[in-house]
Structure formats: structure tokens, C-alpha cells
Write a protein that holds these residues in place. Sequence first.
Motif, PDB file in Angstrom:
ATOM      1  N   VAL A 137       1.664  -8.187   7.347  1.00  0.00           N
ATOM      2  CA  VAL A 137       2.904  -7.667   6.762  1.00  0.00           C
ATOM      3  C   VAL A 137       3.375  -6.482   7.582  1.00  0.00           C
ATOM      4  O   VAL A 137       2.603  -5.575   7.899  1.00  0.00           O
ATOM      5  CB  VAL A 137       2.689  -7.213   5.307  1.00  0.00           C
ATOM      6  CG1 VAL A 137       4.033  -6.868   4.667  1.00  0.00           C
ATOM      7  CG2 VAL A 137       1.976  -8.271   4.497  1.00  0.00           C
ATOM      8  N   GLN A 138       4.651  -6.511   7.928  1.00  0.00           N
ATOM      9  CA  GLN A 138       5.269  -5.361   8.580  1.00  0.00           C
ATOM     10  C   GLN A 138       6.182  -4.670   7.580  1.00  0.00           C
ATOM     11  O   GLN A 138       7.085  -5.301   7.018  1.00  0.00           O
ATOM     12  CB  GLN A 138       6.062  -5.809   9.807  1.00  0.00           C
ATOM     13  CG  GLN A 138       5.200  -6.355  10.932  1.00  0.00           C
ATOM     14  CD  GLN A 138       6.023  -6.755  12.149  1.00  0.00           C
ATOM     15  OE1 GLN A 138       7.183  -6.386  12.281  1.00  0.00           O
ATOM     16  NE2 GLN A 138       5.399  -7.518  13.039  1.00  0.00           N
ATOM     17  N   TYR A 139       5.893  -3.408   7.326  1.00  0.00           N
ATOM     18  CA  TYR A 139       6.660  -2.622   6.355  1.00  0.00           C
ATOM     19  C   TYR A 139       7.535  -1.606   7.076  1.00  0.00           C
ATOM     20  O   TYR A 139       7.140  -1.035   8.108  1.00  0.00           O
ATOM     21  CB  TYR A 139       5.725  -1.848   5.420  1.00  0.00           C
ATOM     22  CG  TYR A 139       4.850  -2.695   4.527  1.00  0.00           C
ATOM     23  CD1 TYR A 139       5.337  -3.222   3.336  1.00  0.00           C
ATOM     24  CD2 TYR A 139       3.517  -2.942   4.872  1.00  0.00           C
ATOM     25  CE1 TYR A 139       4.514  -3.974   2.510  1.00  0.00           C
ATOM     26  CE2 TYR A 139       2.688  -3.682   4.054  1.00  0.00           C
ATOM     27  CZ  TYR A 139       3.191  -4.204   2.868  1.00  0.00           C
ATOM     28  OH  TYR A 139       2.382  -4.945   2.048  1.00  0.00           O
ATOM     29  N   GLU A 140       8.687  -1.353   6.514  1.00  0.00           N
ATOM     30  CA  GLU A 140       9.463  -0.165   6.852  1.00  0.00           C
ATOM     31  C   GLU A 140       9.183   0.857   5.756  1.00  0.00           C
ATOM     32  O   GLU A 140       9.640   0.701   4.620  1.00  0.00           O
ATOM     33  CB  GLU A 140      10.950  -0.472   6.923  1.00  0.00           C
ATOM     34  CG  GLU A 140      11.787   0.759   7.273  1.00  0.00           C
ATOM     35  CD  GLU A 140      13.280   0.500   7.230  1.00  0.00           C
ATOM     36  OE1 GLU A 140      14.055   1.472   7.209  1.00  0.00           O
ATOM     37  OE2 GLU A 140      13.683  -0.686   7.206  1.00  0.00           O
TER      38      GLU A 140
ATOM     39  N   PRO B 241       0.804  -1.224   0.000  1.00  0.00           N
ATOM     40  CA  PRO B 241       0.000   0.000   0.000  1.00  0.00           C
ATOM     41  C   PRO B 241       0.839   1.278   0.000  1.00  0.00           C
ATOM     42  O   PRO B 241       0.273   2.376   0.044  1.00  0.00           O
ATOM     43  CB  PRO B 241      -0.791  -0.122   1.304  1.00  0.00           C
ATOM     44  CG  PRO B 241       0.126  -0.872   2.219  1.00  0.00           C
ATOM     45  CD  PRO B 241       0.909  -1.824   1.353  1.00  0.00           C
ATOM     46  N   HIS B 242       2.159   1.143  -0.047  1.00  0.00           N
ATOM     47  CA  HIS B 242       3.037   2.303   0.051  1.00  0.00           C
ATOM     48  C   HIS B 242       3.853   2.458  -1.243  1.00  0.00           C
ATOM     49  O   HIS B 242       4.186   1.470  -1.899  1.00  0.00           O
ATOM     50  CB  HIS B 242       4.002   2.146   1.230  1.00  0.00           C
ATOM     51  CG  HIS B 242       3.333   1.801   2.516  1.00  0.00           C
ATOM     52  ND1 HIS B 242       2.549   2.692   3.210  1.00  0.00           N
ATOM     53  CD2 HIS B 242       3.311   0.632   3.235  1.00  0.00           C
ATOM     54  CE1 HIS B 242       2.085   2.113   4.305  1.00  0.00           C
ATOM     55  NE2 HIS B 242       2.518   0.862   4.342  1.00  0.00           N
ATOM     56  N   PRO B 243       4.231   3.694  -1.598  1.00  0.00           N
ATOM     57  CA  PRO B 243       5.030   3.881  -2.806  1.00  0.00           C
ATOM     58  C   PRO B 243       6.489   3.464  -2.641  1.00  0.00           C
ATOM     59  O   PRO B 243       7.176   3.229  -3.635  1.00  0.00           O
ATOM     60  CB  PRO B 243       4.926   5.389  -3.056  1.00  0.00           C
ATOM     61  CG  PRO B 243       4.646   5.986  -1.726  1.00  0.00           C
ATOM     62  CD  PRO B 243       3.814   4.980  -1.003  1.00  0.00           C
ATOM     63  N   ASN B 244       6.967   3.373  -1.401  1.00  0.00           N
ATOM     64  CA  ASN B 244       8.352   2.964  -1.171  1.00  0.00           C
ATOM     65  C   ASN B 244       8.426   2.338   0.219  1.00  0.00           C
ATOM     66  O   ASN B 244       8.224   3.022   1.230  1.00  0.00           O
ATOM     67  CB  ASN B 244       9.292   4.163  -1.272  1.00  0.00           C
ATOM     68  CG  ASN B 244      10.757   3.749  -1.302  1.00  0.00           C
ATOM     69  OD1 ASN B 244      11.086   2.592  -1.609  1.00  0.00           O
ATOM     70  ND2 ASN B 244      11.654   4.675  -0.978  1.00  0.00           N
TER      71      ASN B 244
ATOM     72  N   PHE C 234       8.375 -11.586  -6.139  1.00  0.00           N
ATOM     73  CA  PHE C 234       7.853 -10.892  -4.955  1.00  0.00           C
ATOM     74  C   PHE C 234       9.021 -10.094  -4.375  1.00  0.00           C
ATOM     75  O   PHE C 234       9.756 -10.582  -3.510  1.00  0.00           O
ATOM     76  CB  PHE C 234       7.299 -11.893  -3.943  1.00  0.00           C
ATOM     77  CG  PHE C 234       6.057 -12.611  -4.396  1.00  0.00           C
ATOM     78  CD1 PHE C 234       4.829 -11.982  -4.374  1.00  0.00           C
ATOM     79  CD2 PHE C 234       6.130 -13.922  -4.865  1.00  0.00           C
ATOM     80  CE1 PHE C 234       3.680 -12.646  -4.797  1.00  0.00           C
ATOM     81  CE2 PHE C 234       4.990 -14.586  -5.287  1.00  0.00           C
ATOM     82  CZ  PHE C 234       3.755 -13.947  -5.258  1.00  0.00           C
ATOM     83  N   GLU C 235       9.183  -8.892  -4.864  1.00  0.00           N
ATOM     84  CA  GLU C 235      10.330  -8.061  -4.502  1.00  0.00           C
ATOM     85  C   GLU C 235      10.157  -7.499  -3.091  1.00  0.00           C
ATOM     86  O   GLU C 235       9.165  -6.804  -2.800  1.00  0.00           O
ATOM     87  CB  GLU C 235      10.456  -6.912  -5.508  1.00  0.00           C
ATOM     88  CG  GLU C 235      11.505  -5.874  -5.194  1.00  0.00           C
ATOM     89  CD  GLU C 235      12.913  -6.454  -5.119  1.00  0.00           C
ATOM     90  OE1 GLU C 235      13.666  -6.008  -4.239  1.00  0.00           O
ATOM     91  OE2 GLU C 235      13.239  -7.366  -5.919  1.00  0.00           O
ATOM     92  N   PRO C 236      11.111  -7.782  -2.166  1.00  0.00           N
ATOM     93  CA  PRO C 236      10.956  -7.281  -0.793  1.00  0.00           C
ATOM     94  C   PRO C 236      11.085  -5.770  -0.668  1.00  0.00           C
ATOM     95  O   PRO C 236      10.567  -5.194   0.289  1.00  0.00           O
ATOM     96  CB  PRO C 236      12.069  -8.003  -0.029  1.00  0.00           C
ATOM     97  CG  PRO C 236      13.066  -8.405  -1.073  1.00  0.00           C
ATOM     98  CD  PRO C 236      12.272  -8.669  -2.319  1.00  0.00           C
TER      99      PRO C 236
END
Length: 775
Positions: free
Chosen positions: A149-152, A72-75, A118-120
Motif C-alpha cells: 500500500v502506498q499512502y499519502e 497505520p496512519h491517523p489521516n 474500504f474508504e480510500p
Amino acid sequence: MKENEKDLYYLQGLSIPETPAPGQEPKPWQKTETIGKRVPRVDAYERVSGAAVYPSDIVLPEMIYGAILRCPHPNALVKKLDISAAIEMPGVLAVVSGSDPEARLEWNYSKEIKTALFEPHCRFEGEPVAAVAAETPYQAWDALRAVNVQYEVLPFVADERDALKKNAPSVHAGGNLLKTEKYERGNVEKGFIDADVVLEENYRTQCELHTPLELHGCVAQWNGDRLTLWESTQGVYAVQEKVAEVLGMPLSKVRVIGRYMGGGFGSKLQAGKYTIIAALLAKKAARPVKLFLTREETYLAVGNRPPNDMRLKAGVKKDGTLTALDFCCTGTGGAYPSGGTSLVDWLIRDLYKCPNVRTECTDVYIHAGPARPFRAPGHPQAAWALEQMMDALAKAIHMDPVELRLKNIPDFSQAKEGNPPYTTTGLRQCLEEGARAFGWEEARKKSAPSSGAGHIKRGVGMASCLWFVGGGWPPSTVILKLFSDGSMNLNMGASDIGTGTKTVMALVAAEELGIRPEMIEIEHADTGTTQYATPSGGSKTVPTEAPTVRAAAISIKQQLLEMAAKDLQEEVVALSFKDGNVYSTKEPSKKIRIADISGLKKRGVIVGVGYRGPNPENKSINPFAAQFCEVEVNTKTGEVKILRFLGTNDSGRVMDRLTYDSQVIGGITMGIGLAMTEYRVLDRNQTGKMLNRNWHDYKLPTAMDVPDDIVSLPIELVDTQANTTGAKGLGEPVTIPTAPAIANAVYHATGIRITETPISPGKLIRLLAESRKEG
């Protein structure tokens, strides 16, 4: 079959084109009986009745449904992925992610840029993170919500104008500059010195999205180690090649079927990650998987027409001679190499005669979905700048816009190596005949801004173009089978992307053999049963496949003549075709019905194989076009109503006038979208997310936005050098000049030059208010 129906397979009262000897090129068609007429599509009933089976209609026994979890994030970096809860959800049969060994696959965007399937490190909103297959679509989407999912979340850049600024977040380790391409001929500085008028302007076209009616996706089924895909695609062989490459499979083990497709416009020229994901889910679940994207997903992940920021400086003499063009462009294909500035400068280089030209195009990365080819890549953007500049130059030297363009028509390609001459150059006729049919001079006088004191102003505008290619190219193979009763099967690998390809190919075979088009059954777009063909894009399908079909038909005729020669005891050179018979040219009463030829009856089927030959050497095959429009502007509200359009096209021979006119109307409609309503909105400052990823907020033109008065005027210069059918491409040129023609008409009505798409009421009313203050 009844006795009185035996001849109904053949058209009566006409002579079939002369059959060349083996190894000789066929002569151009003269008067044609089926080619060029208004012929309904051969699959019209299937399409309008709902009987046509599109890939999204496919239902297989035990089929389940796939869905993709997207970032859900652009980066952002995926730091932790927990699918355990999703696996336990009702109906779930398979979950795949980057942690699965079978999903650790490489996806190539270019030779230099390769990522994981599936690019991390997710570099755009919509990058796949995991996927699920379940008994129902609802269960699949419920399971995706259970994936933890945990995103940075990382800083982003969402606008190409910010990408090269100091301290802009980097999309890739090497920074945001993808490449800069430069072109130059002559001496641009001297060209400006020689000019009587020099103008300079900045232009911008917003990002446009494909949004075809049928969503992107496929159905995947395994049978042992063999994979079958029913995909909505413009090229089944291109999909086969990509899938085999990514999965490490032989081409022979991958079958792709795509007989119908509900729109693509360039976005379906290739396989997507969704294709591979569907195959992985199907293998893991041991069930067929249907995976079609949602409308919202298509806005994010499967292509767009890149936004472009352009500066154009132009010099002209008082007599209308262009002396110099200096063009700079910045664009972005998103987070990966995908043609952010591809071909954007081609019209500057090649459309008008100009000895001194310089272009510089800078392609940059941003955190947004990758672009894909979009109907005439690069050309509508360049036309937006060049064609408005041509009108501004014409005004500055007090010359009619049509006359200025007529002063600068080239007869050879200035930008291609060796400056090859055009096989045909119909731009002059497009301009002259289009202006005459539109009533250009009278309309300009009637619509002059000074006429009328009310708030409703009328204006007329025009623009012209060429398309970079459009002559087709090899390879292509077509097989025709003539049955003993005179009916026929046509086998080709090309897709019919909605343009009427199947109909045109049936007409070519019918013209050459004298068969009724309805007696021709067509097999196409199936790597398991049809012949190799390149994807249907670039306006190449008719000029590529039609000569191939004609070559196959000629092969059948040559075989029939040899067989009939034995029956009639005549020399082959003394025989010809007419009314379903082979007859002696020396003694016309001496004839035999094709269906009675002993060799045909003995074999049951005659097979003709056709191949696409090379294009002529040192020649440039290009379609040309010009468009004229009239608009009405409400200066109180900023609303623009398009009253009428006329499009002239030099696309060689008209193959089917009905599908030809439909292409023109459709292309103009798409151009109206670019000019008036369509643009992607990214939250440039706060989130980087796309804000209008639905059909409500992303405004496609509707029937209310498109005039009912759209005239298609073919400039039929049969191009005998281009190929044996004389046809050039049509699909792309009809979109290129539309937007600037509208902008020029709005300027003519209001005196306001709109340099950024779209021409929205809010933007126009603001500029009108500013002009009144300055006045």
C-alpha cells in the motif's frame, strides 16, 4: 418418569399469582417465591465449565480465517494498493479490497456521513484497507504483510482541544465542528445573582476503552444465497438489519446467532465493518470464514467512551438551595458522528432541582476511531463534574454533602418535555439509607484530614445519579411452550450480555406458573428461530423482556383455566392454581393436576405469546443511585487505595438478588477504572497514533485495585407504573457515580481536588507537592 417424580416440575406449597381475565392488566406480585431470591444462573454450569459455545468458539467444517489490513496512519489517502503478492501466498483463498466490485459497498455513519466499506481516505488509525482469508490465521496475517500500500500521509488532529483551533487539519471537508447543542431554562444570570456562593471549575474525563474479554468478530457461512453469522453481539436483530442493508439482501436471507457473548458494554450493539468483510471473504472463498479482531484492533476501531472537557459554574444559597447551573462541554466521537457529547449534560439538566440551567455541548471531529455507546453514555463524564461541584458547594456553605443533595431532590423530570413526574423517585432513600448503612457521619469524623500526623490519610466520599432511561420499551415478543409433563420452553430474541437475562426471564415464568426454574429450557438470540427483540443495552432488557415473559405466562394460565373448566365442569372465574393443580375456589377438594388436563394432553403443547405494551404516558421512568466510598492515600507516593464501597440503587423490584449484586460490583469496578487507571494515549504532536493499545499499557483495574468490601444495598421501590413486573434498569446507574465518589474521598483525605481523570499517583503527588509549596 417415576410416579414419585411427577410433581417435581412444580413448586409446592405456594399459590400462583391471580390470573387476570383476557384484556386486563395483571395485578402486581405480592409476596414472591422465586423472584428476588439469590438464584444461581440457569446456565451457570455451561459458563464455568467451558461448555458454553461463544461465537469465538465456533468451528465449522472447512472453516478458514480472516484478517484485516488497517491503515497505520491517523489521516492518509490510499494512492496505490497491490494485492498480487498476497494472492500468491500459501493458504490464501480470498482477498478483498475497495477495487473489488462486490466490495464497493456503502457504510453509513449517519444520514449525512457515508463512506465506502474500504474508504480510500482513511481518517483514523485502524481504518480497513483490505482483507484476506486463508487456511490458518498465521497464513492470513502473513498475506496481509505482503499487500503493498502506498499512502499519502496527511496532517492530523488528535485532540478535541485542538480541533477548532485556527489552521487545525480538517477531518471532513466542512471542517471539524460536528454540532453544538444548547439547552436553557429559567434565567441563569439572575440565578447567580440570587446565590450566596458561586463556584466555577474546569473538569476533564479522558477517553476510556471497552476492552471486553471476548473480542469483536464473527463466523460467516453462505448456503446458496443465505448468509448465517455467528456474532459476538448485544443484538442479533440489529446486526441482521445492518448486514441486510449493506449487502442489499432481504432480512429473511440473513440469520444471526449470538447465544453467548463475552462482554460488550455497548460496543457490540451494532454490526461492524468486520461483519460485512467476513461475509464478503466467505462468499469469495466459498468457505466459512472466522474473523475475530486482535486485541490491538479493538482499541482502534470498535468504540470508546469519548473524552470530554467540561466547565461548570454553579450557584447555591446558604440553606442549600441550588439557584443556577451553567455547563459547557466539548467532546469528540472521533472521525465520524458517534456521540462525542451525547447525553453529557443530562445530569446537569435533570438530577437536582434547579430552576435556572444552561448547557452547551460542542461535538467535534478528530482523527481517531469512532466512539460507541459505553455503559451509561455521557453520564459518568457529567457526574465527574457535577458531583465534585456539589461537594465543593457543600464545603463552601458548611453543609454536609449528603444533606446538600437531599435539599435538591426533584419529584419530576425537569428536562423532559412536559416535566413528567417520575414513576418512583428513590434518590432520597438511596442517600439516607446508604449514608446510614455506610456509617457516613462517623466515617467523615474519623477520616477528617486533620486527624493523624502521618503520611497515610483516610477520606470518605459519595456521589449520586440518575440514568436517562431504564424503563424499557416496546417492541418485544416472547413465546412460551408448556409441555404436557409441565416443563417449558422460553423463546425470546434478546441477548444475555452476561448480566443474567436468561435467569431473570426463567424466574418470571416460574413465578407466574409455579414451575421450577430448572424445568425451563431457553432459546434466545437467534434471528432464525427466536422472536424479535431490540438490542440489550441502555439498561432496558429486564424491564422490556420481563413483562413480555409474564404476559406470555398469563396467556398460558388463561388457556389452562379454560381447559380445566371443562374437565371440572366449573366456571373459569371460580378456578385457581396451587401446587401444580387447578382447583375450585368454591370447593378446594375439587381439583385436577395440570399434567392431567385433557386439553393439554390432547394438544401436547400449549403456546403462550406475550407482547411488550407501551410505557405509561406522561411519566418518566428512571433508576436512581448513590454510592459511598472510603480511601486511603499515601501522601509520600500519591498512591490511593480504595478500602470499601457501598452502592444503593433504586432500580425497582429486585428480580434475582444474586445477579443484582453482581451487577453492582461489576459496575463499581468499571467506575474505578475510569477514576483511577484507564485512559487512551494518542500521540498528540508527532504521529497521532495510539500508544497504549494493549492490556499491558492500557491499565484495567485488577483484583488488587478493587476493594473486597463492596456492599450492594437495594432500595426496592416496586415500580408498578413502569411495567407489570415492577423492575427498572440497573446496569448503567451502578457505574455513573463511582469516579466522582472516589475523587471526593481523595479530596476529603488530602484537600486536593483532582479535576481530570485518572487519579494517578504521579498526578496526585505533583499536586500535593504544589500545595505544600503554596502553603
